[in-house]
Design a protein around this motif. Structure first.
Motif, PDB file in Angstrom:
ATOM      1  N   ARG A 112      19.665  31.779  37.807  1.00 23.73           N
ATOM      2  CA  ARG A 112      19.642  33.165  37.345  1.00 23.73           C
ATOM      3  C   ARG A 112      18.555  34.002  38.002  1.00 23.73           C
ATOM      4  O   ARG A 112      18.533  35.226  37.853  1.00 23.73           O
ATOM      5  CB  ARG A 112      19.457  33.185  35.818  1.00 23.73           C
ATOM      6  CG  ARG A 112      20.578  32.512  35.069  1.00 23.73           C
ATOM      7  CD  ARG A 112      20.247  32.232  33.617  1.00 23.73           C
ATOM      8  NE  ARG A 112      19.284  31.142  33.474  1.00 23.73           N
ATOM      9  CZ  ARG A 112      18.917  30.613  32.318  1.00 23.73           C
ATOM     10  NH1 ARG A 112      19.452  31.078  31.196  1.00 23.73           N
ATOM     11  NH2 ARG A 112      18.050  29.622  32.259  1.00 23.73           N
ATOM     12  N   PRO A 114      16.424  36.089  40.731  1.00 29.73           N
ATOM     13  CA  PRO A 114      16.890  36.980  41.805  1.00 29.73           C
ATOM     14  C   PRO A 114      16.992  36.289  43.160  1.00 29.73           C
ATOM     15  O   PRO A 114      17.909  36.567  43.933  1.00 29.73           O
ATOM     16  CB  PRO A 114      15.827  38.090  41.819  1.00 29.73           C
ATOM     17  CG  PRO A 114      15.295  38.119  40.424  1.00 29.73           C
ATOM     18  CD  PRO A 114      15.307  36.684  39.968  1.00 29.73           C
ATOM     19  N   GLN A 117      20.375  34.654  43.823  1.00 23.45           N
ATOM     20  CA  GLN A 117      21.601  35.457  43.851  1.00 23.45           C
ATOM     21  C   GLN A 117      22.375  35.338  45.159  1.00 23.45           C
ATOM     22  O   GLN A 117      23.618  35.263  45.135  1.00 23.45           O
ATOM     23  CB  GLN A 117      21.273  36.918  43.559  1.00 23.45           C
ATOM     24  CG  GLN A 117      22.489  37.787  43.374  1.00 23.45           C
ATOM     25  CD  GLN A 117      22.131  39.170  42.839  1.00 23.45           C
ATOM     26  OE1 GLN A 117      21.008  39.417  42.446  1.00 23.45           O
ATOM     27  NE2 GLN A 117      23.081  40.066  42.834  1.00 23.45           N
ATOM     28  N   ASP A 188      29.951  36.877  39.678  1.00 23.67           N
ATOM     29  CA  ASP A 188      28.504  37.027  39.641  1.00 23.67           C
ATOM     30  C   ASP A 188      28.099  38.464  39.308  1.00 23.67           C
ATOM     31  O   ASP A 188      27.116  38.689  38.601  1.00 23.67           O
ATOM     32  CB  ASP A 188      27.909  36.610  40.987  1.00 23.67           C
ATOM     33  CG  ASP A 188      26.393  36.503  40.943  1.00 23.67           C
ATOM     34  OD1 ASP A 188      25.889  35.657  40.181  1.00 23.67           O
ATOM     35  OD2 ASP A 188      25.719  37.277  41.649  1.00 23.67           O
ATOM     36  N   GLU A 189      28.856  39.429  39.792  1.00 24.71           N
ATOM     37  CA  GLU A 189      28.552  40.826  39.482  1.00 24.71           C
ATOM     38  C   GLU A 189      28.621  41.082  37.984  1.00 24.71           C
ATOM     39  O   GLU A 189      27.810  41.817  37.425  1.00 24.71           O
ATOM     40  CB  GLU A 189      29.531  41.754  40.216  1.00 24.71           C
ATOM     41  CG  GLU A 189      29.297  41.831  41.716  1.00 24.71           C
ATOM     42  CD  GLU A 189      30.235  42.819  42.376  1.00 24.71           C
ATOM     43  OE1 GLU A 189      30.853  43.623  41.640  1.00 24.71           O
ATOM     44  OE2 GLU A 189      30.349  42.794  43.610  1.00 24.71           O
ATOM     45  N   ARG A 192      25.639  39.204  36.070  1.00 27.49           N
ATOM     46  CA  ARG A 192      24.316  39.820  36.221  1.00 27.49           C
ATOM     47  C   ARG A 192      24.281  41.299  35.860  1.00 27.49           C
ATOM     48  O   ARG A 192      23.289  41.982  36.135  1.00 27.49           O
ATOM     49  CB  ARG A 192      23.824  39.612  37.655  1.00 27.49           C
ATOM     50  CG  ARG A 192      23.602  38.150  38.013  1.00 27.49           C
ATOM     51  CD  ARG A 192      23.184  37.972  39.467  1.00 27.49           C
ATOM     52  NE  ARG A 192      23.249  36.583  39.868  1.00 27.49           N
ATOM     53  CZ  ARG A 192      22.221  35.734  39.863  1.00 27.49           C
ATOM     54  NH1 ARG A 192      21.029  36.158  39.492  1.00 27.49           N
ATOM     55  NH2 ARG A 192      22.377  34.476  40.234  1.00 27.49           N
ATOM     56  N   ARG A 216      27.032  34.900  31.379  1.00 25.93           N
ATOM     57  CA  ARG A 216      26.371  36.199  31.204  1.00 25.93           C
ATOM     58  C   ARG A 216      25.340  36.123  30.074  1.00 25.93           C
ATOM     59  O   ARG A 216      24.245  36.670  30.198  1.00 25.93           O
ATOM     60  CB  ARG A 216      27.427  37.268  30.909  1.00 25.93           C
ATOM     61  CG  ARG A 216      26.841  38.639  30.602  1.00 25.93           C
ATOM     62  CD  ARG A 216      27.861  39.747  30.817  1.00 25.93           C
ATOM     63  NE  ARG A 216      27.454  41.001  30.226  1.00 25.93           N
ATOM     64  CZ  ARG A 216      26.477  41.764  30.669  1.00 25.93           C
ATOM     65  NH1 ARG A 216      25.781  41.386  31.734  1.00 25.93           N
ATOM     66  NH2 ARG A 216      26.172  42.890  30.074  1.00 25.93           N
ATOM     67  N   TYR A 219      22.392  34.361  31.480  1.00 24.50           N
ATOM     68  CA  TYR A 219      21.636  35.229  32.388  1.00 24.50           C
ATOM     69  C   TYR A 219      20.819  36.258  31.606  1.00 24.50           C
ATOM     70  O   TYR A 219      19.633  36.495  31.911  1.00 24.50           O
ATOM     71  CB  TYR A 219      22.584  35.947  33.352  1.00 24.50           C
ATOM     72  CG  TYR A 219      21.879  37.019  34.147  1.00 24.50           C
ATOM     73  CD1 TYR A 219      21.066  36.676  35.226  1.00 24.50           C
ATOM     74  CD2 TYR A 219      21.977  38.361  33.786  1.00 24.50           C
ATOM     75  CE1 TYR A 219      20.381  37.650  35.935  1.00 24.50           C
ATOM     76  CE2 TYR A 219      21.298  39.342  34.491  1.00 24.50           C
ATOM     77  CZ  TYR A 219      20.501  38.981  35.563  1.00 24.50           C
ATOM     78  OH  TYR A 219      19.820  39.947  36.259  1.00 24.50           O
ATOM     79  N   ALA A 223      16.860  37.022  31.749  1.00 26.74           N
ATOM     80  CA  ALA A 223      16.303  38.282  32.232  1.00 26.74           C
ATOM     81  C   ALA A 223      15.659  39.116  31.128  1.00 26.74           C
ATOM     82  O   ALA A 223      14.773  39.929  31.403  1.00 26.74           O
ATOM     83  CB  ALA A 223      17.407  39.098  32.918  1.00 26.74           C
TER      84      ALA A 223
END
Length: 682
Positions: A112, A114, A117, A188-189, A192, A216, A219, A223
């Motif tokens: 997860r 950055p 990614q 993935d879009e 995140r 999700r 993630y 985050a």
């Protein structure tokens, strides 16, 4: 002559895996050895800290059958130094959780983060400063293969990852597993996307929408951990079998605090012991019932018949009826919860008394105001003007008193609709009522009208297409100040009240601004199977984009005409059980007892949906009504016509059949003695 370890890439990667597992074990041992006796001021703090440490220990578990890392990224430059001439590139291993060595240097980077990614987003056209992406293949927990993509090398042509295909198509036994190693760029879009916005994912069978929703959550917890630790997260599934099937995904990603529930769990204010006819459920689930409930509740508020006299010592203070009426009008105009307004009313009355006291030369404080608010005359007036209302009793009266219902449903429900929701026999009390699931949702709506429902930080709603408008409202109340991830497939709506559009559903949920994303790439269902099932789409969801399978393996698919009875079905099950992987036998609910008896007589072991399969017992007998959201390596679908006929209308039956046809990951056998539905043969 053996190759030295330093010259053998696979051996080096295995060594890094062993070292990473050792580092993870050391991290766990460090937490286990913590002594909190000197840092806790009291037993409450100690209990909280002990619970946090226990959760941390669980999150650091090394699952022997689960790869600790599944990929590697070699960057051309150091992150943040892409433009610096001669900057040295870095290497990162991407895995399910962060692992560091004794010096604090990372050995595995959380998927997860950055920096991870590009593992999911990088391509030959846009390498994102990645020179090499390496994927690892595992057998059990052992690293057995690797595969490289040189993304920044223009001479190397783009190819389909064999390891990625193998991981997607790998046979599975037991509960749902994570897809963290196979997440695609479009998935993935969604995974995140930010916490503040809501997302609706329309995804056909095998597009991975459920896994995307769960990842999700993982993630967002990574985050926005501090915020969501305060506000909470919730995953809502259609039934207990489904929740049991998915319950291991988040723990495998190190997330242990996410609550899972059904809509029935959320609205469990009363014991559900009854059931409604479909037509009745449709009316009770209609959003117009919210207005009927609101009218019925606020009808309890009545204008004051007379003023109030408050006696304090030798003084008498009067609040005129018109002043009391003005307060009531103001509270009604503010549109606050019924219970909050009722609690505010005595304080407003007391304030008027205090104003009179001050004019008379007294100097009352807050204690005096509270005492006046508790005065018996004030309490009596409040009870008469704004009486307490029990939500369950309110719903009971609406459903059992024809005159009361007619008064508050006038212009909202037709006479026929009112008759549909009325109980045939009067009910004496809340406890003796045979409440249905739809009734429980009405009580939840009424409860929220009286007192605001607690809102969570994020809610994931799966199989959302089957909810009624009132159920959407119930879920929406749980995330009024938070966000939502809504997952579903309009083609798989199998209730008479199933939603026809996401715009309508999101409006009822209170998330009309949500972005609707569509997943159309099929990773799970074989090409031949999804093409066959898609024949039903023009009849069940016109205009919906069919799923396009991207799997290289077309899968095993066969349609067999069998003699009446169960012999042909059992033969098909035996054939598929000879292969590796799980097998689901899906049949119309009415056919399940006969098939269960036949399996028992033949000595074939099986489990029910939600029960965990093993390598010894790999067959699950699934009523068609419980098949949604589940998946098996191989499926035998018994008598499609019976599946369709088992529903109250053909459209719902065809949607149920679409669900049943799309549960297979590697192969499907359709067995039938009666004719197939014409929609499949045309």
């Amino acid at each position: 002559m053996s190759t030295p370890v330093h010259d053998d890439p696979l051996s080096r990667e295995r060594a890094h895996l062993a070292a990473s597992r050792s580092a993870l074990r050391a991290m766990r041992e460090d937490v286990e050895s913590l002594d909190i006796s000197d840092v806790t001021a009291n037993w409450v703090n100690a209990a909280v800290l002990e619970s946090q440490i226990e959760d941390r220990i669980k999150a650091l578990a090394d699952l022997s059958e689960t790869p600790l890392f599944f990929g590697r990224l070699d960057y051309l430059h150091a992150p943040g130094a892409e433009q610096a001439e001669g900057a040295e590139g870095e290497r990162f291993y991407v895995g399910r959780r962060h692992v560091h060595d004794a010096d604090g240097d990372p050995m595995v980077i959380d998927w997860r983060a950055p920096v991870s990614q590009p593992f999911y987003r990088a391509s030959k056209n846009d390498p994102l400063d990645v020179s090499l992406r390496r994927r690892f293949g595992y057998t059990g927990g052992d690293l057995t293969a690797y595969e490289d993509e040189h993304l920044s090398d223009p001479a190397e042509a783009a190819t389909t990852s064999k390891l990625l295909q193998q991981e997607i198509e790998r046979p599975r036994v037991g509960p749902m597993r994570d897809i963290v190693a196979t997440i695609q760029p479009e998935q993935d879009e969604i995974v995140r996307a930010g916490l503040t916005g809501s997302v609706c994912v329309q995804g056909g069978p095998g597009t991975g929408k459920t896994a995307v929703g769960l990842h999700r959550v993982a993630y967002l917890l990574y985050a926005h951990r501090e915020r969501l630790a305060r506000t909470g997260t919730l995953v809502i599934g259609p039934n207990r079998s489904f929740l049991h099937y998915i319950e291991q995904v988040l723990p495998a990603l190190g997330e242990l605090t996410v609550r899972q529930a059904t809509v029935e769990d959320l609205v469990g204010h009363v014991e559900v012991r009854g059931a409604d006819e479909a037509a009745t459920t449709v009316v009770k689930g209609d959003a117009r019932m919210a207005e009927v409930l609101r009218r019925a509740l606020y009808a309890h508020v009545s204008p004051p018949a007379e003023g109030i006299v408050v006696v304090r010592g030798s003084r008498r203070w009067r609040v005129a009826a018109y002043e009391l009426e003005e307060i009531v009008r103001e509270l009604l105009a503010r549109d606050i919860r019924y219970g909050a307004a009722r609690e505010a009313l005595p304080q407003r009355i007391a304030h008027l008394v205090l104003v009179q006291m001050e004019r008379a030369g007294e100097a009352p404080d807050d204690r005096v105001q509270n005492a006046v608010a508790r005065n018996s005359a004030v309490k009596a007036a409040v009870k008469a003007v704004w009486p307490p209302v029990d939500p369950a009793k309110l719903v009971l009266r609406l459903l059992s008193d024809a005159d009361f219902l007619a008064e508050h449903a006038a212009g909202v429900l037709t006479e026929d609709e009112q008759k549909a929701v009325l109980w045939v026999k009067p009910v004496r009390s809340v406890k003796s009522a045979q409440w249905s699931p739809a009734d429980a949702v009405l009580i939840d709506e009424a409860t929220d009208l009286v007192e605001r429902t607690h809102s969570l930080g994020h809610v994931v709603l799966d199989e959302a297409q089957d909810l009624s408008p009132m159920q959407y409202r119930a879920v929406g109340r749980r995330c009024t100040t938070g966000s939502a991830t809504v997952l579903g497939d309009l083609a798989q709506g199998t209730t008479p009240w199933a939603t026809r559009s996401w715009a309508e559903a999101l409006g009822h949920l209170g998330k009309g601004e949500a972005v609707v994303e569509e997943l159309t790439a099929g990773f799970r269902v074989p090409t031949d199977v999804i093409a066959y099932a898609s024949r039903l789409l023009p009849h069940i969801a016109p205009g919906l984009t069919p799923v396009a399978s991207i799997r290289e393996n077309p899968g095993f698919f066969d349609i067999r005409t069998t003699p009446a009875g169960t012999a042909g079905v059992l033969a098909a099950c035996g054939e598929l059980l000879s292969r590796e992987g799980s097998v689901g036998l899906i049949a119309a609910d009415a056919r399940v007892p006969e098939l269960a008896a036949a399996l028992d007589a033949a000595g074939v072991g099986y489990v029910g949906p939600g029960e965990e399969t093993t390598h010894a017992t790999r067959l699950t007998l699934v009523p068609a009504s419980l098949a949604k959201g589940l998946e098996y390596d191989y499926v035998v679908l018994d008598e499609p016509r019976a599946v369709v006929d088992g529903e109250p209308d053909e459209r719902t039956g065809l949607r149920r059949l679409y669900v049943a046809l799309t549960r297979a990951v590697s192969g499907l056998i359709v067995t039938h003695a009666t004719e197939l539905p014409p929609q499949l043969t045309s």
